[in-house]
Design a protein around this motif. Structure first.
Motif, PDB file in Angstrom:
ATOM      1  N   LYS A 122       4.280   1.027  -4.219  1.00  0.00           N
ATOM      2  CA  LYS A 122       5.387   0.472  -5.013  1.00  0.00           C
ATOM      3  C   LYS A 122       5.041   0.386  -6.501  1.00  0.00           C
ATOM      4  CE  LYS A 122       5.719  -3.209  -2.429  1.00  0.00           C
ATOM      5  NZ  LYS A 122       4.784  -2.748  -1.389  1.00  0.00           N
ATOM      6  N   ASP A 158       1.934  14.476  -1.411  1.00  0.00           N
ATOM      7  CA  ASP A 158       1.063  15.325  -2.229  1.00  0.00           C
ATOM      8  C   ASP A 158      -0.176  15.694  -1.416  1.00  0.00           C
ATOM      9  OD1 ASP A 158      -0.629  12.962  -2.382  1.00  0.00           O
ATOM     10  OD2 ASP A 158       0.640  12.258  -4.016  1.00  0.00           O
ATOM     11  N   GLY A 197       0.794  -1.224   0.000  1.00  0.00           N
ATOM     12  CA  GLY A 197       0.000   0.000   0.000  1.00  0.00           C
ATOM     13  C   GLY A 197       0.828   1.277   0.000  1.00  0.00           C
ATOM     14  N   ALA A 200       4.331   9.389  -6.352  1.00  0.00           N
ATOM     15  CA  ALA A 200       4.241   8.515  -7.520  1.00  0.00           C
ATOM     16  C   ALA A 200       3.026   8.897  -8.360  1.00  0.00           C
ATOM     17  CB  ALA A 200       4.154   7.060  -7.068  1.00  0.00           C
ATOM     18  N   ARG A 259      -1.959  -4.229 -12.180  1.00  0.00           N
ATOM     19  CA  ARG A 259      -0.873  -3.414 -11.645  1.00  0.00           C
ATOM     20  C   ARG A 259       0.031  -2.984 -12.802  1.00  0.00           C
ATOM     21  NH1 ARG A 259       2.806  -5.256  -7.823  1.00  0.00           N
ATOM     22  NH2 ARG A 259       2.611  -3.565  -6.352  1.00  0.00           N
ATOM     23  N   THR A 290       2.702   1.930  -8.170  1.00  0.00           N
ATOM     24  CA  THR A 290       2.487   3.273  -8.724  1.00  0.00           C
ATOM     25  C   THR A 290       3.838   3.953  -8.947  1.00  0.00           C
ATOM     26  OG1 THR A 290       0.514   3.312  -7.327  1.00  0.00           O
ATOM     27  CG2 THR A 290       1.087   5.359  -8.429  1.00  0.00           C
TER      28      THR A 290
HETATM   29  P1  GDP Z   1       1.828  -1.172  -3.388  1.00  0.00           P
HETATM   30  O1  GDP Z   1       0.955  -2.151  -2.667  1.00  0.00           O
HETATM   31  O2  GDP Z   1       2.983  -0.742  -2.541  1.00  0.00           O
HETATM   32  O3  GDP Z   1       2.235  -1.617  -4.746  1.00  0.00           O
HETATM   33  O4  GDP Z   1       0.947   0.167  -3.572  1.00  0.00           O
HETATM   34  P2  GDP Z   1       0.134   0.707  -4.838  1.00  0.00           P
HETATM   35  O5  GDP Z   1       1.042   1.261  -5.859  1.00  0.00           O
HETATM   36  O6  GDP Z   1      -0.834  -0.340  -5.279  1.00  0.00           O
HETATM   37  O7  GDP Z   1      -0.635   1.936  -4.196  1.00  0.00           O
HETATM   38  C1  GDP Z   1      -1.566   1.792  -3.135  1.00  0.00           C
HETATM   39  C2  GDP Z   1      -2.565   2.942  -3.180  1.00  0.00           C
HETATM   40  O8  GDP Z   1      -1.896   4.168  -2.939  1.00  0.00           O
HETATM   41  C3  GDP Z   1      -3.238   3.082  -4.528  1.00  0.00           C
HETATM   42  O9  GDP Z   1      -4.581   3.430  -4.318  1.00  0.00           O
HETATM   43  C4  GDP Z   1      -2.500   4.223  -5.201  1.00  0.00           C
HETATM   44  O10 GDP Z   1      -3.300   4.938  -6.098  1.00  0.00           O
HETATM   45  C5  GDP Z   1      -2.114   5.078  -4.001  1.00  0.00           C
HETATM   46  N1  GDP Z   1      -0.883   5.848  -4.241  1.00  0.00           N
HETATM   47  C6  GDP Z   1       0.315   5.353  -4.669  1.00  0.00           C
HETATM   48  N2  GDP Z   1       1.226   6.330  -4.777  1.00  0.00           N
HETATM   49  C7  GDP Z   1       0.601   7.470  -4.404  1.00  0.00           C
HETATM   50  C8  GDP Z   1       1.032   8.840  -4.286  1.00  0.00           C
HETATM   51  O11 GDP Z   1       2.178   9.219  -4.559  1.00  0.00           O
HETATM   52  N3  GDP Z   1       0.098   9.740  -3.847  1.00  0.00           N
HETATM   53  C9  GDP Z   1      -1.164   9.369  -3.511  1.00  0.00           C
HETATM   54  N4  GDP Z   1      -1.983  10.326  -3.088  1.00  0.00           N
HETATM   55  N5  GDP Z   1      -1.605   8.102  -3.608  1.00  0.00           N
HETATM   56  C10 GDP Z   1      -0.737   7.168  -4.046  1.00  0.00           C
END
Ligand code: GDP
Length: 366
Positions: free
Chosen positions: A94, A230, A91, A267, A134, A96
């Motif tokens: 990563k 952000d 979450g 991201a 993803r 993104t």
């Molecule tokens: P992972 O599980 O680490 O791969 O995380 P994800 O990339 O799936 O992101 C988890 C959630 O956080 C998603 O709903 C994304 O849209 C959100 N998210 C990721 N990066 C950012 C960011 O830089 N800013 C914001 N506001 N939300 C983000």
């Protein structure tokens, strides 16, 4: 559509004819040699690359020599590369981040391969990279290759396959290799042992204990990036950056001469991604100049050899009929206290050695 899908590349001009036949379903699959596959990989053919990775992930013993030969043939042709490990709690952003980072790298004419080490994948059918939604943009980009985590019996097995996959991707011309893992366990150690640079993504506003990140992982990182900097979270992210920067001072200096940095990024908006990129380039330049980059790769190669040797010895021993035939009885004896573990080991080793001696005697006679 993901690029690992063979149907996606039917129009690729630089395919060798036998791979074209394979794609057209003319049934020549079995005849492809290691030479054919390696040649196509070196031409940048993603179908051949995917197929070779599938071979090295295969559990069928007959695929092993073929996969090993392909790797051998590809080894001398690898592009100079930068291998980056990425971790962070689920979450944190990563995937993104990898999308945004990959877009940036693509604009700079890099070719990027995204791999994963996910020890949970066998149970959960892939908690990272398993989901095709993803990195939708990156998986459709012609400069990127995305491969979900291999399933394996052990972290060691998954790590071996990932290391071999890295080599194949480099032979296919990918010069940026991203290895993703989840920020919760031992997989970070495995990823750290196969990359040049280790990036830890963090959330704004929570201490590392709260994010479930072990101190050891923070210590391994070359760069900490507080993501989601952000909107409303910006002040929180800036504060977290300061706190992490202070905490880093408490860690001993790294022997590669690099001082780990803390940055913020988003991201989602792309803000700060260029700075993360710049920090990585600075690391690469500095560690190349002082020799740490090369010496780390050499140490990793040796550790890889040692791991492989141990795994091969263990496999040969544990699968030997003499061992499989006796181990249950010996385990029972240990369980019931009739035999000491040391004696149990000695007996098994002795039986194994005797079998080896009598085998080599027979081999000499034939
Ligand atoms: P992972 O599980 O680490 O791969 O995380 P994800 O990339 O799936 O992101 C988890 C959630 O956080 C998603 O709903 C994304 O849209 C959100 N998210 C990721 N990066 C950012 C960011 O830089 N800013 C914001 N506001 N939300 C983000």
């Amino acid at each position: 559509m993901a690029h690992s899908d063979p149907a996606d590349h039917s129009a690729s001009p630089n395919l060798n004819p036998r791979l074209k036949a394979l794609r057209a379903g003319t049934g020549q699959r079995a005849e492809l040699s290691a030479e054919d596959i390696a040649k196509s990989i070196r031409l940048g053919d993603r179908v051949a690359l995917s197929r070779a990775i599938t071979l090295l992930e295969s559990t069928q013993p007959k695929h092993r020599p073929l996969a090993a030969r392909i790797i051998e043939l590809c080894m001398p042709f690898r592009a100079p590369s930068f291998r980056i490990g990425i971790t962070g709690s689920p979450g944190v952003g990563k995937s993104t981040f990898i999308e945004a980072f990959g877009r940036h790298a693509g604009q700079l004419e890099h070719k990027i391969a995204v791999l994963a080490v996910d020890p949970t994948s066998r149970l959960s059918r892939g908690s990272i990279l398993g989901d095709k939604t993803r990195m939708a943009e990156l998986s459709a980009a012609d400069y990127a290759f995305i491969r979900p985590s291999a399933a394996g019996d052990s972290l060691g097995g998954v790590a071996r396959m990932t290391r071999e996959t890295i080599l194949l991707c480099e032979a296919a011309g990918y010069d940026l290799i991203l290895v993703e893992t989840v920020g919760v366990g031992q997989s970070e150690m495995a990823v750290h042992s196969m990359v040049d640079f280790f990036l830890l993504l963090l959330l704004p506003g929570a201490g590392d204990e709260l994010q479930g990140i072990k101190r050891g992982i923070v210590e391994m990182a070359d760069l900490l990036a507080v993501n989601k900097a952000d909107g409303d979270r910006l002040p929180l992210a800036r504060r977290a950056k300061g706190e992490y920067a202070n905490a880093l001072h408490l860690f001993p200096a790294k022997d590669n001469g690099w001082t780990p940095q803390v940055l913020t990024c988003s991201a989602e908006t792309g803000e700060g991604i260029a700075e993360v990129w710049e920090a990585m380039q600075a690391f690469r330049t500095a560690t190349t100049a002082n020799g740490a980059f090369e010496s780390r790769r050499r140490r990793q190669a040796l550790a890889w050899f040692e791991d492989s040797l141990q795994a091969a010895l263990r496999e040969q021993f544990m699968n030997h009929p003499v061992v499989t035939g006796r181990i249950r009885a010996i385990e029972d004896a240990v369980l019931e206290g009739r035999m000491s573990p040391a004696n149990a080991v000695a007996q098994l080793l002795e039986a194994f050695s005797e079998a080896q001696v009598s085998k080599s005697g027979k081999d000499r006679l034939t």
